[in-house]
Design a protein around this motif. Structure first.
Motif, short mmCIF file in Angstrom:
data_model
loop_
_atom_site.label_atom_id
_atom_site.label_comp_id
_atom_site.label_asym_id
_atom_site.label_seq_id
_atom_site.Cartn_x
_atom_site.Cartn_y
_atom_site.Cartn_z
N ASP B 112 -41.03 65.73 94.88
CA ASP B 112 -41.60 67.08 94.77
C ASP B 112 -42.75 67.13 93.77
N ALA B 113 -42.62 66.42 92.64
CA ALA B 113 -43.68 66.40 91.64
C ALA B 113 -44.92 65.70 92.20
N PHE B 114 -44.68 64.62 92.96
CA PHE B 114 -45.79 63.85 93.54
C PHE B 114 -46.52 64.67 94.59
N VAL B 115 -45.78 65.28 95.49
CA VAL B 115 -46.39 66.03 96.60
C VAL B 115 -47.10 67.29 96.08
N SER B 116 -46.46 67.98 95.15
CA SER B 116 -47.04 69.24 94.64
C SER B 116 -48.12 68.99 93.58
N ARG B 117 -48.13 67.77 93.02
CA ARG B 117 -49.04 67.42 91.92
C ARG B 117 -48.82 68.31 90.71
N GLU B 118 -47.60 68.76 90.54
CA GLU B 118 -47.25 69.61 89.40
C GLU B 118 -46.09 68.96 88.64
N VAL B 119 -46.06 69.14 87.31
CA VAL B 119 -44.92 68.68 86.53
C VAL B 119 -43.68 69.48 86.94
N VAL B 120 -42.56 68.77 87.13
CA VAL B 120 -41.30 69.46 87.45
C VAL B 120 -40.30 69.18 86.33
N ILE B 121 -39.77 70.24 85.73
CA ILE B 121 -38.69 70.12 84.74
C ILE B 121 -37.43 70.69 85.39
N VAL B 122 -36.37 69.89 85.41
CA VAL B 122 -35.12 70.33 86.02
C VAL B 122 -34.04 70.36 84.95
N ASP B 123 -33.52 71.56 84.65
CA ASP B 123 -32.52 71.71 83.60
C ASP B 123 -31.17 71.14 84.01
N ASP B 124 -30.87 71.20 85.33
CA ASP B 124 -29.57 70.71 85.82
C ASP B 124 -29.81 70.06 87.18
N VAL B 125 -29.84 68.74 87.19
CA VAL B 125 -30.18 68.04 88.45
C VAL B 125 -29.15 68.29 89.54
N ASN B 126 -27.92 68.57 89.14
CA ASN B 126 -26.87 68.77 90.14
C ASN B 126 -27.08 70.05 90.96
#
Lengths: 192, 192
Positions: B112-126
């Motif tokens: 998702d970060a690669f395709v959107s070219r945006e930094v993604v921060i995920v607080d809870d990966v689950n």
């Protein structure tokens, strides 16, 4: 199974021979279907490093392995002026390391193993002539040359915090791993 | 100074902003004179990973970073049939990881970060749709795209054992690092 679990060591594994056979089996599964050396050596260094940390019989804390990784012939890297006498830093686990090693006898353990094409086990790196101290905490080291079609193309290097961290059983186990990696990867500039 | 010492964090560094400025300075020195991405990203992942482990204000033990590394466009790798939609495992520190990621929206945080070219921060990966669990112990994640000449060429991925391990200060600090790495390395297939 999550990939990280490949570096777990089942409690029934007690001897180094069983340990290295287990790591070899896990590595075979981990790199299956991929022949680029970058991904394969990255996972190989992580698997060896973390498996050793999880194996009580090897040594933990002050006796732990503290670096595991690869230096490879500069011709394998995407650079404009490869220098056949230079080994460049490849994938590894551990603290930051020297970016390159001059592949000449007397320029440290990695260089000597590469030039001589022989495994070198050093019980005390501080007593080794020409030792390059990438990490002052390292006390012993094992370096295995990687041979592909009669060319030395790189080395696998492991460091340990303890004196005499590596023995003959480690040499035998790691030798099987470098033979697998040499066969399981493509080495574009060395395939003629 | 031994290269390993570049991941020490001086005790006077207290804030995340100071920490990331320090890591950026160390990285600049570590990769100076080398433009191949393999050696540079190997040392970058080791520096970031070990610096975070040495920085008490980030989180230790059950709150530690447990993976730091790179996935890159398959066209950068020496393989016979590069697939533009595939990201392959590059250098990293941590336990063994997935060998490749399909670069399609919905295929996990890296994709998702690669395709959107945006930094993604995920607080809870689950709780993240499509999350790929390379390591079941991971609870939070930050992924930054690496952009070179208007191409997304890969991602820097960090995992943490704690929920909400990464914040805005980490995003800013890591963003400066990926910008440095994009500029400091050669990316042969993307230089036209």
């Amino acid at each position: 199974m999550p990939h990280a679990d490949s570096s777990l060591v089942p409690p029934e594994i007690k001897s180094k021979a069983e340990f290295w056979a287990h790591v070899l089996e896990q590595l075979t599964a981990l790199i299956e279907g991929q022949r680029n050396w970058i991904s394969n050596l990255a996972n190989a260094s992580a698997l060896i490093y973390n498996s050793l940390l999880a194996f009580e019989q090897f040594g933990a804390e002050s006796r732990a392995v503290n670096w595991c990784g690869f230096y490879l012939e500069s011709q394998l890297f995407p650079i404009s002026s490869p220098d056949a006498d230079l080994l460049l830093l490849g994938p590894f686990c551990g603290k930051p390391a020297c970016q390159f090693i001059r592949a000449e006898k007397g320029k440290g353990v990695c260089a000597d193993a590469f030039v001589s094409r022989e495994v070198v086990i050093v019980d005390d790196v501080n007593a080794y002539p020409g030792h390059i101290a990438c990490d002052g905490d390292t006390n012993s080291e094992i370096v295995l040359p990687i041979i592909h079609r009669d060319h030395a193309i790189g080395v696998l290097d492991l460091d340990c915090l303890a004196i005499s961290g590596f023995d003959e059983a480690d040499r035998v186990g790691l030798q099987a791993i470098v033979i697998l990696l040499a066969k399981a990867c493509d080495w574009p500039k060395f395939s003629m």
